[in-house]
Design a protein around this motif. Structure first.
Motif, PDB file in Angstrom:
ATOM      1  N   ILE A  29      22.220  47.251  44.617  1.00  0.00           N
ATOM      2  CA  ILE A  29      23.279  46.328  45.224  1.00  0.00           C
ATOM      3  C   ILE A  29      24.503  46.147  44.196  1.00  0.00           C
ATOM      4  CG2 ILE A  29      23.531  43.310  46.382  1.00  0.00           C
ATOM      5  CD1 ILE A  29      20.242  43.541  46.294  1.00  0.00           C
ATOM      6  N   ILE A  30      25.591  46.136  45.108  1.00  0.00           N
ATOM      7  CA  ILE A  30      27.007  45.726  44.116  1.00  0.00           C
ATOM      8  C   ILE A  30      27.504  44.233  44.609  1.00  0.00           C
ATOM      9  CG2 ILE A  30      29.444  46.722  43.173  1.00  0.00           C
ATOM     10  CD1 ILE A  30      27.882  49.471  43.912  1.00  0.00           C
ATOM     11  N   VAL A  31      27.811  43.554  43.571  1.00  0.00           N
ATOM     12  CA  VAL A  31      28.487  42.273  43.887  1.00  0.00           C
ATOM     13  C   VAL A  31      29.874  41.696  42.985  1.00  0.00           C
ATOM     14  CG1 VAL A  31      28.491  39.942  44.400  1.00  0.00           C
ATOM     15  CG2 VAL A  31      26.555  41.006  44.000  1.00  0.00           C
ATOM     16  N   LEU A  32      30.678  41.999  43.581  1.00  0.00           N
ATOM     17  CA  LEU A  32      32.389  41.656  43.505  1.00  0.00           C
ATOM     18  C   LEU A  32      32.674  40.007  43.414  1.00  0.00           C
ATOM     19  CD1 LEU A  32      36.032  43.895  44.494  1.00  0.00           C
ATOM     20  CD2 LEU A  32      35.194  41.561  44.066  1.00  0.00           C
ATOM     21  N   SER A  33      32.792  39.800  42.329  1.00  0.00           N
ATOM     22  CA  SER A  33      33.355  38.207  41.967  1.00  0.00           C
ATOM     23  C   SER A  33      35.194  38.623  42.074  1.00  0.00           C
ATOM     24  CB  SER A  33      32.204  37.348  40.596  1.00  0.00           C
ATOM     25  OG  SER A  33      30.954  37.095  41.609  1.00  0.00           O
ATOM     26  N   GLY A  34      36.099  38.078  43.309  1.00  0.00           N
ATOM     27  CA  GLY A  34      36.812  37.932  42.862  1.00  0.00           C
ATOM     28  C   GLY A  34      36.798  36.580  43.657  1.00  0.00           C
ATOM     29  N   GLY A  35      38.906  36.927  44.506  1.00  0.00           N
ATOM     30  CA  GLY A  35      39.431  36.021  45.387  1.00  0.00           C
ATOM     31  C   GLY A  35      40.793  36.135  45.301  1.00  0.00           C
ATOM     32  N   THR A  36      41.569  35.672  45.348  1.00  0.00           N
ATOM     33  CA  THR A  36      43.560  35.123  45.379  1.00  0.00           C
ATOM     34  C   THR A  36      43.593  34.785  44.290  1.00  0.00           C
ATOM     35  OG1 THR A  36      42.581  33.155  46.124  1.00  0.00           O
ATOM     36  CG2 THR A  36      42.911  35.716  47.512  1.00  0.00           C
ATOM     37  N   VAL A  37      42.950  33.682  43.013  1.00  0.00           N
ATOM     38  CA  VAL A  37      43.594  33.045  41.804  1.00  0.00           C
ATOM     39  C   VAL A  37      42.901  33.590  40.668  1.00  0.00           C
ATOM     40  CG1 VAL A  37      43.496  30.681  43.279  1.00  0.00           C
ATOM     41  CG2 VAL A  37      41.383  32.079  42.290  1.00  0.00           C
ATOM     42  N   ALA A  38      43.286  33.313  40.115  1.00  0.00           N
ATOM     43  CA  ALA A  38      43.233  33.676  38.592  1.00  0.00           C
ATOM     44  C   ALA A  38      42.102  33.283  37.356  1.00  0.00           C
ATOM     45  CB  ALA A  38      43.879  33.680  37.277  1.00  0.00           C
ATOM     46  N   ARG A  39      41.115  33.942  36.762  1.00  0.00           N
ATOM     47  CA  ARG A  39      40.123  33.663  36.378  1.00  0.00           C
ATOM     48  C   ARG A  39      40.327  32.293  35.671  1.00  0.00           C
ATOM     49  NH1 ARG A  39      37.929  38.469  33.461  1.00  0.00           N
ATOM     50  NH2 ARG A  39      39.245  39.751  35.241  1.00  0.00           N
ATOM     51  N   THR A  40      41.028  32.263  34.777  1.00  0.00           N
ATOM     52  CA  THR A  40      42.084  30.660  33.964  1.00  0.00           C
ATOM     53  C   THR A  40      41.837  29.312  35.586  1.00  0.00           C
ATOM     54  OG1 THR A  40      43.499  31.625  34.448  1.00  0.00           O
ATOM     55  CG2 THR A  40      42.395  31.678  32.428  1.00  0.00           C
ATOM     56  N   ALA A  41      41.716  29.857  36.593  1.00  0.00           N
ATOM     57  CA  ALA A  41      41.901  28.444  37.624  1.00  0.00           C
ATOM     58  C   ALA A  41      40.774  27.896  38.652  1.00  0.00           C
ATOM     59  CB  ALA A  41      43.323  28.938  38.861  1.00  0.00           C
ATOM     60  N   THR A  42      40.886  26.965  38.885  1.00  0.00           N
ATOM     61  CA  THR A  42      39.413  26.987  39.970  1.00  0.00           C
ATOM     62  C   THR A  42      39.642  27.474  40.838  1.00  0.00           C
ATOM     63  OG1 THR A  42      39.528  24.374  39.227  1.00  0.00           O
ATOM     64  CG2 THR A  42      38.667  24.482  41.104  1.00  0.00           C
ATOM     65  N   PRO A  43      39.148  28.213  41.679  1.00  0.00           N
ATOM     66  CA  PRO A  43      37.308  27.571  41.045  1.00  0.00           C
ATOM     67  C   PRO A  43      36.896  28.944  39.893  1.00  0.00           C
ATOM     68  CG  PRO A  43      37.627  29.525  43.450  1.00  0.00           C
ATOM     69  CD  PRO A  43      39.467  28.816  42.539  1.00  0.00           C
ATOM     70  N   PHE A  44      37.634  29.518  39.155  1.00  0.00           N
ATOM     71  CA  PHE A  44      37.479  30.323  38.357  1.00  0.00           C
ATOM     72  C   PHE A  44      36.682  31.573  38.926  1.00  0.00           C
ATOM     73  CE2 PHE A  44      37.581  25.656  36.676  1.00  0.00           C
ATOM     74  CZ  PHE A  44      38.304  25.895  36.097  1.00  0.00           C
ATOM     75  N   PRO A  45      37.071  31.997  39.071  1.00  0.00           N
ATOM     76  CA  PRO A  45      36.288  33.570  39.241  1.00  0.00           C
ATOM     77  C   PRO A  45      36.671  34.880  38.709  1.00  0.00           C
ATOM     78  CG  PRO A  45      39.004  33.225  40.747  1.00  0.00           C
ATOM     79  CD  PRO A  45      39.280  32.516  40.035  1.00  0.00           C
ATOM     80  N   LEU A  46      35.630  35.104  38.273  1.00  0.00           N
ATOM     81  CA  LEU A  46      35.095  36.381  37.645  1.00  0.00           C
ATOM     82  C   LEU A  46      36.305  37.709  37.174  1.00  0.00           C
ATOM     83  CD1 LEU A  46      31.172  35.950  37.517  1.00  0.00           C
ATOM     84  CD2 LEU A  46      32.986  34.873  35.512  1.00  0.00           C
ATOM     85  N   HIS A  47      36.797  37.685  38.583  1.00  0.00           N
ATOM     86  CA  HIS A  47      36.995  39.314  38.983  1.00  0.00           C
ATOM     87  C   HIS A  47      36.172  40.786  38.241  1.00  0.00           C
ATOM     88  CE1 HIS A  47      40.081  37.890  40.973  1.00  0.00           C
ATOM     89  NE2 HIS A  47      40.454  36.723  40.496  1.00  0.00           N
ATOM     90  N   GLN A  48      34.858  40.230  38.476  1.00  0.00           N
ATOM     91  CA  GLN A  48      34.138  41.390  38.292  1.00  0.00           C
ATOM     92  C   GLN A  48      33.061  42.100  39.034  1.00  0.00           C
ATOM     93  OE1 GLN A  48      31.622  39.026  34.761  1.00  0.00           O
ATOM     94  NE2 GLN A  48      32.835  39.106  33.727  1.00  0.00           N
ATOM     95  N   ILE A  49      32.840  43.340  38.813  1.00  0.00           N
ATOM     96  CA  ILE A  49      31.833  43.974  39.651  1.00  0.00           C
ATOM     97  C   ILE A  49      31.185  44.001  39.176  1.00  0.00           C
ATOM     98  CG2 ILE A  49      31.244  45.305  41.643  1.00  0.00           C
ATOM     99  CD1 ILE A  49      34.192  46.773  41.498  1.00  0.00           C
ATOM    100  N   HIS A  50      29.252  43.624  39.207  1.00  0.00           N
ATOM    101  CA  HIS A  50      27.737  43.642  39.028  1.00  0.00           C
ATOM    102  C   HIS A  50      27.023  44.267  39.547  1.00  0.00           C
ATOM    103  CE1 HIS A  50      28.868  40.968  35.206  1.00  0.00           C
ATOM    104  NE2 HIS A  50      29.734  40.551  36.188  1.00  0.00           N
ATOM    105  N   ILE A  51      26.265  45.099  38.254  1.00  0.00           N
ATOM    106  CA  ILE A  51      25.335  45.242  39.789  1.00  0.00           C
ATOM    107  C   ILE A  51      23.671  45.203  39.759  1.00  0.00           C
ATOM    108  CG2 ILE A  51      24.347  47.983  40.380  1.00  0.00           C
ATOM    109  CD1 ILE A  51      26.822  49.418  39.101  1.00  0.00           C
TER     110      ILE A  51
END
Length: 310
Positions: A29-51
């Motif tokens: 299973i591959i999960v992308l944690s990201g979104g439209t804001v920087a990781r320093t801003a709420t909701p603090f997305p990681l911008h990473q891909i984990h397996i």
């Protein structure tokens, strides 16, 4: 200039991945944690891909974006050898070879047409083409050679774009939250086939977020409306059958769907920063276990996409 399937320029390849190679196998299973804001801003997305393994055990991180890059959507290449993902910043589609797991390469760059705010989701179609949401309202297509398609594209929808997914029958689905909240079904050439009307009381304010085709030809559409965080079930003709799953204590802000190797559903939540596993019986689904299937907030924060390795 358009670049496809080539090694990337150093300016675009500052993103780092883990040095240790991960053994990736069918069912992972591959999960992308990201979104439209920087990781320093709420909701603090990681911008990473984990397996993760199919049993939910953690295997490792395959990609960690740099501070100026925003990740949001992904898919497999046509030959299933590469993971492709959107990168907003210097807008592009990057790729990681799933065997080698070397530094990401630039798969698709178009400095003229992939420049919108915000590069979001993508899908590889059965004809080998790639559809990219280059902004919140516009979809571009590139053929298997990387050439931009201008017949029936770009497609404009009402903001905000959530997902584009390839489905059976040489078709794809565009999922967006504006307008009539009706998922648009299109042929691979971009022509309209039909729309999926929610059939819910929220009517034009249901906020569909993703679509998943089941092996039996039925479809699941997730909705994010405040009064209707739910998974709705539709037949192969896109007529609503009923509510498949709804429990706001378990799933809210449903952001991404995938089919587990067992046939169960994987549904991620950006409200709870988890991915749940649901088993289907007839026209209903139940939660597997008493806690989130994938629930490590240190690795899953703002999960915006999920894939299962074929």
């Amino acid at each position: 200039m358009l670049i496809t399937g080539a090694c990337g320029d150093k300016a675009f390849l500052e993103d780092a991945i883990t040095a240790q190679r991960i053994f990736i196998e069918s069912g992972d299973i591959i999960v992308l944690s990201g979104g439209t804001v920087a990781r320093t801003a709420t909701p603090f997305p990681l911008h990473q891909i984990h397996i993760y393994a199919s049993d939910g055990s953690y295997k490792g991180m395959i990609h960690n974006a740099n501070s100026s890059s925003f990740l949001m959507g992904m898919d497999f290449s046509s030959d299933l050898s590469k993971l492709l993902f959107t990168v907003d910043g210097t807008d592009r589609i990057d790729s990681i070879d799933l065997s080698e797991q070397s530094t990401p390469a630039n798969h698709l760059i178009d400095g003229t047409n992939l420049t919108g705010t915000t590069l979001r989701t993508m899908a590889v179609l059965s004809d080998g083409g790639t559809v990219v949401a280059e902004s919140t309202t516009s979809f571009e297509k590139y053929d298997s050679s990387g050439t931009r398609v201008t017949t029936n594209f770009p497609i404009t929808v009402t903001a905000n774009t959530m997902k584009v997914r390839a489905i059976s029958g040489g078709r794809f689905a565009l999922v967006f939250t504006g307008g009539a909240d009706s998922v648009s079904i299109r042929n691979n050439n971009g022509t309209a086939v039909t729309t999926i009307t929610s059939g819910l009381g929220c009517t034009t304010n249901c906020d569909p977020s993703d679509i998943l085709e089941l092996p039996d030809g039925r479809f699941i559409v997730s909705y994010q409306n405040a009064s209707n965080h739910s998974l709705q079930l539709y037949n192969s003709s896109f007529t609503r059958i009923g509510t498949l799953y709804q429990d706001t204590a378990v799933l809210q802000g449903i952001s991404a769907l995938a089919l587990h190797s067992s046939g169960d559903i994987l549904a991620c939540s950006t409200t709870f920063n988890i991915c749940e596993r649901l088993t289907i019986s007839g026209s209903n689904a139940t939660r597997v276990g008493s806690s989130a299937f994938l629930g490590d907030a240190g690795k899953i924060r703002q999960p915006t996409d999920i894939l299962v390795v074929p």
